[in-house]
Design a protein around this motif. Structure first.
Motif, PDB file in Angstrom:
ATOM      1  N   HIS A 112       0.832  -1.208   0.000  1.00  0.00           N
ATOM      2  CA  HIS A 112       0.000   0.000   0.000  1.00  0.00           C
ATOM      3  C   HIS A 112       0.870   1.263   0.000  1.00  0.00           C
ATOM      4  CE1 HIS A 112      -3.364  -2.692   0.918  1.00  0.00           C
ATOM      5  NE2 HIS A 112      -4.142  -1.705   0.562  1.00  0.00           N
ATOM      6  N   GLY A 113       2.015   1.181   0.686  1.00  0.00           N
ATOM      7  CA  GLY A 113       2.924   2.316   0.666  1.00  0.00           C
ATOM      8  C   GLY A 113       3.476   2.585  -0.724  1.00  0.00           C
ATOM      9  N   LEU A 114       3.863   1.539  -1.429  1.00  0.00           N
ATOM     10  CA  LEU A 114       4.384   1.717  -2.782  1.00  0.00           C
ATOM     11  C   LEU A 114       3.321   2.273  -3.725  1.00  0.00           C
ATOM     12  CD1 LEU A 114       6.517  -1.532  -3.144  1.00  0.00           C
ATOM     13  CD2 LEU A 114       7.371   0.820  -3.057  1.00  0.00           C
ATOM     14  N   LEU A 115       2.080   1.827  -3.550  1.00  0.00           N
ATOM     15  CA  LEU A 115       1.007   2.301  -4.414  1.00  0.00           C
ATOM     16  C   LEU A 115       0.694   3.778  -4.183  1.00  0.00           C
ATOM     17  CD1 LEU A 115      -1.422  -0.763  -4.260  1.00  0.00           C
ATOM     18  CD2 LEU A 115      -0.013  -0.052  -6.201  1.00  0.00           C
ATOM     19  N   ALA A 116       0.987   4.259  -2.971  1.00  0.00           N
ATOM     20  CA  ALA A 116       0.623   5.644  -2.626  1.00  0.00           C
ATOM     21  C   ALA A 116       1.840   6.547  -2.497  1.00  0.00           C
ATOM     22  CB  ALA A 116      -0.172   5.653  -1.311  1.00  0.00           C
ATOM     23  N   GLU A 117       3.021   6.108  -2.980  1.00  0.00           N
ATOM     24  CA  GLU A 117       4.233   6.891  -2.723  1.00  0.00           C
ATOM     25  C   GLU A 117       4.186   8.274  -3.364  1.00  0.00           C
ATOM     26  OE1 GLU A 117       7.930   5.595  -4.482  1.00  0.00           O
ATOM     27  OE2 GLU A 117       6.869   4.190  -5.788  1.00  0.00           O
ATOM     28  N   ASP A 118       3.526   8.416  -4.508  1.00  0.00           N
ATOM     29  CA  ASP A 118       3.461   9.738  -5.149  1.00  0.00           C
ATOM     30  C   ASP A 118       2.669  10.729  -4.313  1.00  0.00           C
ATOM     31  OD1 ASP A 118       4.957   8.800  -7.233  1.00  0.00           O
ATOM     32  OD2 ASP A 118       3.246   8.394  -8.554  1.00  0.00           O
ATOM     33  N   GLU A 119       1.687  10.230  -3.557  1.00  0.00           N
ATOM     34  CA  GLU A 119       0.866  11.116  -2.725  1.00  0.00           C
ATOM     35  C   GLU A 119       1.610  11.599  -1.490  1.00  0.00           C
ATOM     36  OE1 GLU A 119      -2.848   9.280  -1.733  1.00  0.00           O
ATOM     37  OE2 GLU A 119      -2.905   8.154  -3.617  1.00  0.00           O
ATOM     38  N   HIS A 120       2.637  10.855  -1.074  1.00  0.00           N
ATOM     39  CA  HIS A 120       3.290  11.159   0.204  1.00  0.00           C
ATOM     40  C   HIS A 120       4.769  11.514   0.050  1.00  0.00           C
ATOM     41  CE1 HIS A 120      -0.175   9.834   2.625  1.00  0.00           C
ATOM     42  NE2 HIS A 120      -0.341   8.907   1.692  1.00  0.00           N
ATOM     43  N   GLY A 121       5.198  11.729  -1.169  1.00  0.00           N
ATOM     44  CA  GLY A 121       6.570  12.179  -1.375  1.00  0.00           C
ATOM     45  C   GLY A 121       7.619  11.105  -1.229  1.00  0.00           C
ATOM     46  N   GLY A 122       7.237   9.859  -1.363  1.00  0.00           N
ATOM     47  CA  GLY A 122       8.221   8.777  -1.284  1.00  0.00           C
ATOM     48  C   GLY A 122       7.623   7.532  -0.676  1.00  0.00           C
ATOM     49  N   ALA A 123       8.276   6.391  -0.935  1.00  0.00           N
ATOM     50  CA  ALA A 123       7.752   5.109  -0.481  1.00  0.00           C
ATOM     51  C   ALA A 123       7.794   4.977   1.040  1.00  0.00           C
ATOM     52  CB  ALA A 123       8.535   3.968  -1.136  1.00  0.00           C
ATOM     53  N   ARG A 124       8.859   5.487   1.680  1.00  0.00           N
ATOM     54  CA  ARG A 124       8.968   5.352   3.138  1.00  0.00           C
ATOM     55  C   ARG A 124       7.844   6.103   3.844  1.00  0.00           C
ATOM     56  NH1 ARG A 124      13.113   4.166   6.969  1.00  0.00           N
ATOM     57  NH2 ARG A 124      14.533   3.767   5.232  1.00  0.00           N
ATOM     58  N   SER A 125       7.630   7.354   3.466  1.00  0.00           N
ATOM     59  CA  SER A 125       6.564   8.145   4.093  1.00  0.00           C
ATOM     60  C   SER A 125       5.203   7.521   3.845  1.00  0.00           C
ATOM     61  CB  SER A 125       6.580   9.576   3.552  1.00  0.00           C
ATOM     62  OG  SER A 125       7.784  10.226   3.889  1.00  0.00           O
ATOM     63  N   ALA A 126       5.004   7.025   2.614  1.00  0.00           N
ATOM     64  CA  ALA A 126       3.726   6.403   2.285  1.00  0.00           C
ATOM     65  C   ALA A 126       3.525   5.110   3.077  1.00  0.00           C
ATOM     66  CB  ALA A 126       3.654   6.119   0.783  1.00  0.00           C
ATOM     67  N   SER A 127       4.594   4.343   3.293  1.00  0.00           N
ATOM     68  CA  SER A 127       4.486   3.103   4.055  1.00  0.00           C
ATOM     69  C   SER A 127       4.185   3.388   5.524  1.00  0.00           C
ATOM     70  CB  SER A 127       5.773   2.287   3.925  1.00  0.00           C
ATOM     71  OG  SER A 127       5.972   1.881   2.588  1.00  0.00           O
ATOM     72  N   LEU A 128       4.800   4.416   6.071  1.00  0.00           N
ATOM     73  CA  LEU A 128       4.497   4.800   7.458  1.00  0.00           C
ATOM     74  C   LEU A 128       3.029   5.193   7.606  1.00  0.00           C
ATOM     75  CD1 LEU A 128       7.694   6.885   8.305  1.00  0.00           C
ATOM     76  CD2 LEU A 128       7.045   4.682   9.310  1.00  0.00           C
ATOM     77  N   GLU A 129       2.515   5.940   6.626  1.00  0.00           N
ATOM     78  CA  GLU A 129       1.108   6.316   6.671  1.00  0.00           C
ATOM     79  C   GLU A 129       0.208   5.099   6.504  1.00  0.00           C
ATOM     80  OE1 GLU A 129      -2.423   8.493   6.946  1.00  0.00           O
ATOM     81  OE2 GLU A 129      -0.357   8.865   7.620  1.00  0.00           O
ATOM     82  N   ALA A 130       0.612   4.156   5.633  1.00  0.00           N
ATOM     83  CA  ALA A 130      -0.169   2.926   5.459  1.00  0.00           C
ATOM     84  C   ALA A 130      -0.192   2.110   6.747  1.00  0.00           C
ATOM     85  CB  ALA A 130       0.412   2.090   4.317  1.00  0.00           C
ATOM     86  N   ALA A 131       0.939   2.065   7.443  1.00  0.00           N
ATOM     87  CA  ALA A 131       0.993   1.340   8.721  1.00  0.00           C
ATOM     88  C   ALA A 131       0.096   2.011   9.753  1.00  0.00           C
ATOM     89  CB  ALA A 131       2.436   1.286   9.219  1.00  0.00           C
ATOM     90  N   ARG A 132       0.133   3.327   9.809  1.00  0.00           N
ATOM     91  CA  ARG A 132      -0.716   4.053  10.765  1.00  0.00           C
ATOM     92  C   ARG A 132      -2.191   3.817  10.467  1.00  0.00           C
ATOM     93  NH1 ARG A 132      -3.395   8.837  11.853  1.00  0.00           N
ATOM     94  NH2 ARG A 132      -3.409   9.386   9.633  1.00  0.00           N
ATOM     95  N   ARG A 133      -2.555   3.872   9.172  1.00  0.00           N
ATOM     96  CA  ARG A 133      -3.954   3.660   8.803  1.00  0.00           C
ATOM     97  C   ARG A 133      -4.408   2.253   9.146  1.00  0.00           C
ATOM     98  NH1 ARG A 133      -6.995   7.599   8.873  1.00  0.00           N
ATOM     99  NH2 ARG A 133      -8.466   5.952   8.315  1.00  0.00           N
ATOM    100  N   ARG A 134      -3.535   1.262   8.896  1.00  0.00           N
ATOM    101  CA  ARG A 134      -3.909  -0.109   9.252  1.00  0.00           C
ATOM    102  C   ARG A 134      -4.109  -0.237  10.765  1.00  0.00           C
ATOM    103  NH1 ARG A 134      -3.626  -5.448   7.516  1.00  0.00           N
ATOM    104  NH2 ARG A 134      -4.132  -4.569   5.490  1.00  0.00           N
ATOM    105  N   GLY A 135      -3.233   0.382  11.548  1.00  0.00           N
ATOM    106  CA  GLY A 135      -3.392   0.360  12.996  1.00  0.00           C
ATOM    107  C   GLY A 135      -4.692   1.007  13.437  1.00  0.00           C
ATOM    108  N   ILE A 136      -5.035   2.143  12.825  1.00  0.00           N
ATOM    109  CA  ILE A 136      -6.295   2.810  13.149  1.00  0.00           C
ATOM    110  C   ILE A 136      -7.478   1.878  12.881  1.00  0.00           C
ATOM    111  CG2 ILE A 136      -7.875   4.659  12.415  1.00  0.00           C
ATOM    112  CD1 ILE A 136      -5.390   6.438  12.020  1.00  0.00           C
ATOM    113  N   ASP A 137      -7.440   1.192  11.747  1.00  0.00           N
ATOM    114  CA  ASP A 137      -8.529   0.268  11.408  1.00  0.00           C
ATOM    115  C   ASP A 137      -8.660  -0.844  12.456  1.00  0.00           C
ATOM    116  OD1 ASP A 137      -9.037   1.745   9.142  1.00  0.00           O
ATOM    117  OD2 ASP A 137      -7.984   0.371   7.786  1.00  0.00           O
ATOM    118  N   VAL A 138      -7.523  -1.388  12.891  1.00  0.00           N
ATOM    119  CA  VAL A 138      -7.539  -2.462  13.896  1.00  0.00           C
ATOM    120  C   VAL A 138      -8.105  -1.950  15.217  1.00  0.00           C
ATOM    121  CG1 VAL A 138      -6.054  -3.945  15.315  1.00  0.00           C
ATOM    122  CG2 VAL A 138      -5.674  -3.790  12.848  1.00  0.00           C
ATOM    123  N   GLY A 139      -7.632  -0.782  15.653  1.00  0.00           N
ATOM    124  CA  GLY A 139      -8.119  -0.220  16.912  1.00  0.00           C
ATOM    125  C   GLY A 139      -9.585   0.163  16.864  1.00  0.00           C
TER     126      GLY A 139
END
Length: 237
Positions: A112-139
């Motif tokens: 999901h981070g790789l798919l959204a890297e253009d929106e977040h200025g890079g794959a790392r930032s996008a992956s961190l946001e994807a991890a946060r979103r997944r955590g939010i969904d679980v909680g």
């Protein structure tokens, strides 16, 4: 295809592995998988060289633990009489790992981070946001299920413990106000790329607390050998 972890997913994984420990049953299971179509009891029995009655017994055992699916064929034998029962592989694969590993979760976050890297200025930032979103969904899903109302610090930690235990983090309480996570579900990938994986882990757990609305608790980076790099603390911890 989904993968079933013995700790975090449906509890039938251990039973399924035990069922496959019996040689005839294991041969039947692989025969059904190899067929590529629903298989009748007669066909399964012929494939492994046993009686129809014995094949029926073992096929139903495999169905009981979720390795096979059974249904009745749409056409009765010679157009009349009872429709034959047929078997085909279930969709879930069985994986038992002690301690629990959740590489499929990490892979999903990275994809999901790789798919959204253009929106977040890079794959790392996008992956961190994807991890946060997944955590939010679980909680949020846990909060919807439990409906705990406003969470004080200790209730928030206890609720987080329940979620983390089901996801393989092996939480423990070294003292009041703190939950230490004794297992990293992303090991050994965390060893190969600790900065990346620990960052994703921290983002996931921070998101989970946000989803739980556990505002009095923080996810804090606190690496320790052989354990998860994150622990949960509240202000008195």
């Amino acid at each position: 295809m989904s993968r079933v972890s013995a700790d975090a997913e449906p509890p039938g994984a251990i039973e399924a592995v035990a069922v496959l420990g019996e040689e005839v049953r294991r041969r039947l299971y692989y025969a059904v998988r190899a067929a590529g179509r629903p298989v009748s009891r007669d066909e399964a029995a012929t494939a492994v060289g046993i009686s129809r009655k014995l094949a029926a017994f073992h096929l139903d055992k495999l169905t009981d633990v979720g390795l096979l699916r059974a249904h009745f064929d749409g056409i009765g034998r010679r157009g009349v009489g009872r429709k034959p029962k047929v078997y085909e592989p279930a969709e879930a694969a069985v994986q038992v790992s002690i301690p629990v590993r959740r590489h499929e979760l990490l892979a999903d976050i990275l994809v999901h981070g790789l798919l959204a890297e253009d929106e977040h200025g890079g794959a790392r930032s996008a992956s961190l946001e994807a991890a946060r979103r997944r955590g939010i969904d679980v909680g949020a899903a846990e909060r919807e299920k439990v409906r705990p109302g406003r969470l004080g610090p200790e209730r928030a930690l206890a609720l987080a413990e329940d979620v983390l235990a089901r996801n393989g983090f092996e939480p423990g309480r070294p003292g009041r106000g703190c939950v230490r996570l004794h297992n990293c579900p992303f090991h050994p990938l965390a060893t190969a790329a600790p900065e990346l994986v620990c960052g994703l882990n921290h983002a996931f757990l921070s998101g989970m607390l946000d989803g739980l609305q556990a505002h009095a608790v923080d996810a804090v980076l606190a690496p320790a050998a052989g354990e998860c790099c994150v622990e949960l603390r509240h202000g008195d911890g």
